[in-house]
Design an enzyme around this catalytic site. Structure first.
Site, PDB file in Angstrom:
ATOM      1  N   ASP A 293     -23.156  28.696 -16.992  1.00  0.00           N
ATOM      2  CA  ASP A 293     -23.521  29.188 -18.318  1.00  0.00           C
ATOM      3  C   ASP A 293     -24.088  30.592 -18.127  1.00  0.00           C
ATOM      4  OD1 ASP A 293     -24.692  29.908 -20.681  1.00  0.00           O
ATOM      5  OD2 ASP A 293     -25.783  28.027 -20.964  1.00  0.00           O
TER       6      ASP A 293
ATOM      7  N   ASN B  69     -16.951  39.444 -19.324  1.00  0.00           N
ATOM      8  CA  ASN B  69     -16.057  39.189 -20.458  1.00  0.00           C
ATOM      9  C   ASN B  69     -16.588  38.117 -21.412  1.00  0.00           C
ATOM     10  OD1 ASN B  69     -13.247  38.835 -21.814  1.00  0.00           O
ATOM     11  ND2 ASN B  69     -13.721  36.818 -20.965  1.00  0.00           N
TER      12      ASN B  69
ATOM     13  N   TYR C 291     -23.818  39.770 -33.539  1.00  0.00           N
ATOM     14  CA  TYR C 291     -22.740  40.112 -32.589  1.00  0.00           C
ATOM     15  C   TYR C 291     -22.669  41.625 -32.395  1.00  0.00           C
ATOM     16  CZ  TYR C 291     -17.912  40.378 -30.751  1.00  0.00           C
ATOM     17  OH  TYR C 291     -16.786  40.629 -29.993  1.00  0.00           O
TER      18      TYR C 291
ATOM     19  N   LYS D 127     -23.092  43.748 -28.883  1.00  0.00           N
ATOM     20  CA  LYS D 127     -22.054  44.601 -28.285  1.00  0.00           C
ATOM     21  C   LYS D 127     -22.510  46.050 -28.188  1.00  0.00           C
ATOM     22  CE  LYS D 127     -18.957  41.493 -27.388  1.00  0.00           C
ATOM     23  NZ  LYS D 127     -18.500  41.231 -26.016  1.00  0.00           N
TER      24      LYS D 127
END
Ligand code: NAD
Length: 271
Positions: A83, A110, A176, A180
């Site tokens: 994890d 990734n 999110y 990023k």
């Protein structure tokens, strides 16, 4: 070129390997390799000659079909469950690379989760999950891998898979987008801090891809077609669209490329 370089296949002081797509002798750790973009990069790296440590999340089965395919083609790969949001699990990835293949040359951060939710409904639990998988995990895995590269004198490569939302706000996806954006900044800071060691760090930027992450839109033909039309090149990306850029950033022709974001998005970042 640093004479202490131990990068295989790149002659010290000479030209890089003439084979643009050669990763022969390199060892790559790829997180979230069980499906989608991570799987495509793992397969492409193995086909380019790299030995692959493919990570899969605890809720994902061992990607046996991927391992079988790589082995059937004469490549080298192992799968490691971890994890990525838990830094305590990262040692297993580096240990697998060293135990099976003797070195670490490439890290591809990734793995990620999307966690789409309007700002007014976001919970602390969602925030923690997304930031821990998408940012904390890559941060501490990069730290661990960089330490190993420096210890071994390896002029390694770290590739962070970000998103157009590294720079562009996405309505309904604040958590999110922030993760990023942070990962994009991690690329830049790490590129500066690791440059003295000859380690390059770059962001690889997908646009809108036909993967599990976008499964709801993929299952609806109208939404899928509309998503394609919104992209200047007129279609969604497929994981295979990204692999040449992933090989480039990991390979000898990118020796002088660091701290950059390489968009492979059909022009989506322009609109
Ligand atoms: N699909 C897109 O349109 C798109 C666009 C921009 C960026 N990206 C980025 O591309 C990368 C790959 O995404 P994808 O499209 O292949 O989606 P995906 O959902 O198919 O793949 C994500 C992978 O991350 C893994 N993962 C999730 N949580 C994990 C954890 N805690 N530990 C280990 N692994 C974990 C999943 O198991 C899966 O293998 C992600 O970083 C994503 O943010 C995707």
């Amino acid at each position: 070129m640093n004479p202490a370089s131990s990068t295989p296949e790149t002659p010290a002081g000479g030209n890089p390997d003439p084979a643009v797509h050669s990763l022969r002798g390199r060892v790559a750790i790829i997180t979230g390799a069980s499906r989608g973009i991570g799987r495509a990069i793992a397969l492409a790296y193995a086909r380019a000659g790299a030995a692959v440590v493919g990570n899969h999340a605890p809720d994902q089965a061992v990607p046996q079909d991927l391992l079988d395919l790589i082995h059937a083609e004469g490549g080298r790969a192992v799968a490691v469950q971890a994890d990525i949001s838990q830094p305590a699990t990262h040692a297993a990835l580096v240990e697998a690379a060293l135990t099976h293949f003797g070195r670490v040359d490439i890290l591809v951060n990734n793995a990620a989760v999307k966690g789409k939710m309007p700002l007014l409904e976001v919970t602390e639990a969602l925030w923690d999950e997304v930031q821990h998988v998408n940012l904390k995990g890559p941060y501490f895995l990069a730290q661990r891998v960089a330490r190993e590269m420096i210890r071994a004198g390896t002029r390694g490569r770290i590739i962070n898979v970000t998103s157009n939302h590294e720079a562009k706000a996405l309505r309904g996806s604040s958590v999110y987008s922030i993760s990023k954006s942070g990962l994009g900044m991690l690329t830049k800071v790490l590129a500066l801090e690791l440059a003295p060691h000859g380690i390059t760090v770059n962001s690889l930027v997908p646009g809108s891809y036909a993967t599990h992450m976008n499964r709801e839109a993929m299952l609806d033909p109208e939404r899928r077609a509309a998503a394609g039309r919104s992209i200047p090149l007129g279609r969604l990306g497929e994981p295979e669209d990204l692999v040449a850029a992933a090989i480039f950033l990991a390979g000898p022709h990118a020796d002088y490329v660091t701290g950059t974001s390489l968009r492979v998005d059909g022009g989506l970042g322009l609109v």
